[in-house]
Design a protein around this motif. Structure first.
Motif, PDB file in Angstrom:
ATOM      1  N   VAL A 169      46.586 -24.299  39.517  1.00 14.47           N
ATOM      2  CA  VAL A 169      45.201 -23.799  39.602  1.00 14.47           C
ATOM      3  C   VAL A 169      44.722 -23.643  41.260  1.00 14.47           C
ATOM      4  N   ASP A 170      44.449 -22.368  41.262  1.00 13.96           N
ATOM      5  CA  ASP A 170      43.817 -22.145  42.927  1.00 13.96           C
ATOM      6  C   ASP A 170      42.734 -22.107  42.648  1.00 13.96           C
ATOM      7  N   GLU A 171      41.451 -23.156  43.236  1.00 13.94           N
ATOM      8  CA  GLU A 171      40.157 -23.089  43.369  1.00 13.94           C
ATOM      9  C   GLU A 171      39.473 -22.861  42.009  1.00 13.94           C
ATOM     10  N   PRO A 172      39.677 -23.537  41.310  1.00 12.52           N
ATOM     11  CA  PRO A 172      38.941 -23.504  39.624  1.00 12.52           C
ATOM     12  C   PRO A 172      37.762 -23.391  39.585  1.00 12.52           C
ATOM     13  N   SER A 201      41.933 -27.057  45.967  1.00 13.19           N
ATOM     14  CA  SER A 201      40.649 -27.085  45.963  1.00 13.19           C
ATOM     15  C   SER A 201      39.955 -27.629  47.187  1.00 13.19           C
ATOM     16  N   HIS A 202      38.783 -27.001  47.841  1.00 14.95           N
ATOM     17  CA  HIS A 202      38.280 -27.587  48.650  1.00 14.95           C
ATOM     18  C   HIS A 202      37.020 -28.482  48.344  1.00 14.95           C
ATOM     19  N   ASP A 203      36.808 -28.669  46.951  1.00 11.36           N
ATOM     20  CA  ASP A 203      35.813 -29.607  46.432  1.00 11.36           C
ATOM     21  C   ASP A 203      36.393 -30.805  45.812  1.00 11.36           C
ATOM     22  N   LEU A 204      36.513 -31.634  46.756  1.00 11.41           N
ATOM     23  CA  LEU A 204      37.092 -33.149  46.608  1.00 11.41           C
ATOM     24  C   LEU A 204      36.233 -33.583  45.369  1.00 11.41           C
ATOM     25  N   LYS A 205      35.155 -33.648  45.426  1.00 11.69           N
ATOM     26  CA  LYS A 205      34.161 -34.371  44.318  1.00 11.69           C
ATOM     27  C   LYS A 205      34.463 -34.094  42.763  1.00 11.69           C
TER      28      LYS A 205
END
Length: 258
Positions: A169-172, A201-205
């Motif tokens: 999944v790329d940047e879901p 993802s760039h959204d680690l959280k």
């Protein structure tokens, strides 16, 4: 091992991009994913995350390195062999519109996918898939009649109709608000319970909440890996990029997967 990448390198020379010097996007990257594992691949923009999965799935050529899928080397595979294996491997791209024909109702699109993946009753399978992603009764809708979040749900339904063993999944969650992000990931994992999942993802959280392991990329290299259950008050990242990502996420022990 479901998916194993060894020494993956991607190099662009100046001849293709005359406005800049030659450069290396990926530099000797190793990555292994086992059955049932959920792995997050994170890093700043330009770190090579999307390039890595596209090279690893042979969607773009790599400069060097080896790929294994389901314990088998892909060296020398024909296009037919790649097409066959991709029924077991599905990619959910960042832009949902790339998976949807603008003039084809989403129900018809999913029916076609269900037929390609061998469902005995494709239309029924398509209707059930829409129901499962919260879009029951929307089969006659065109993509433009759906919101961005709804389009992503249709894209998810499409890849899950294949019942993949590996879901990439790329940047879901890009462009989604916090509540929709959580719903999208929960829905995905509820419907892909038996698949290994790799999330770029760039959204680690957000991804750390649902993934078992985090792989951190910076400047085309893997700079750190850690299990989310190990992130607590005493966790000390070994690379500044990891520290920056964790700091930006405000990651707390209560928010990581157990």
């Amino acid at each position: 091992m479901i998916w194993q990448l060894e020494g993956i390198t991607k190099h662009y020379d100046r001849g293709r991009f005359p406005f800049r010097e030659s450069w290396t996007v990926l530099d000797e990257i190793d990555l292994g994913v086992v059955a049932g594992e959920r792995v997050a691949v994170v890093g700043p923009s330009g770190s090579g995350k999307s390039t890595l999965i596209r090279c690893g799935l042979q969607l773009i050529p790599r400069t060097s390195g080896r790929i294994q899928l389901f314990g088998e080397s892909t060296e020398g595979w024909s296009r037919a062999q790649w097409r066959a294996i991709r029924r077991r491997v599905q990619l959910l791209v960042q832009n949902p519109r790339a998976m949807l024909h603008p003039e084809v109702p989403v129900g018809a699109l999913l029916t076609e996918s269900a037929s390609l993946h061998g469902h005995e009753q494709p239309q029924m399978a398509a209707e059930q898939a829409l129901q499962e992603v919260g879009l029951g009764g929307r089969g006659a809708s065109l993509p433009r009649q759906l919101s961005g979040g709804e389009q992503r749900r249709v894209g998810l339904a499409r890849v899950l109709l294949a019942k993949p063993e590996l879901l990439v999944v790329d940047e879901p969650t890009a462009g989604l608000d916090a509540a929709v992000k959580r719903d999208m990931l929960d829905l995905m994992l509820a419907r892909a319970t038996h698949a290994a999942v790799v999330m770029v993802s760039h959204d680690l959280k957000t991804v750390a909440r649902v993934c078992h392991r985090v792989v951190v990329l910076a400047e085309g290299r893997v700079v750190e890996q850690f299990r989310t259950r190990d992130v607590d008050a005493s966790f000390a990242p070994s690379h500044p990029v990891t520290a920056e990502l964790l700091g930006a996420a405000g990651l707390l022990p209560s928010e990581v997967v157990s």
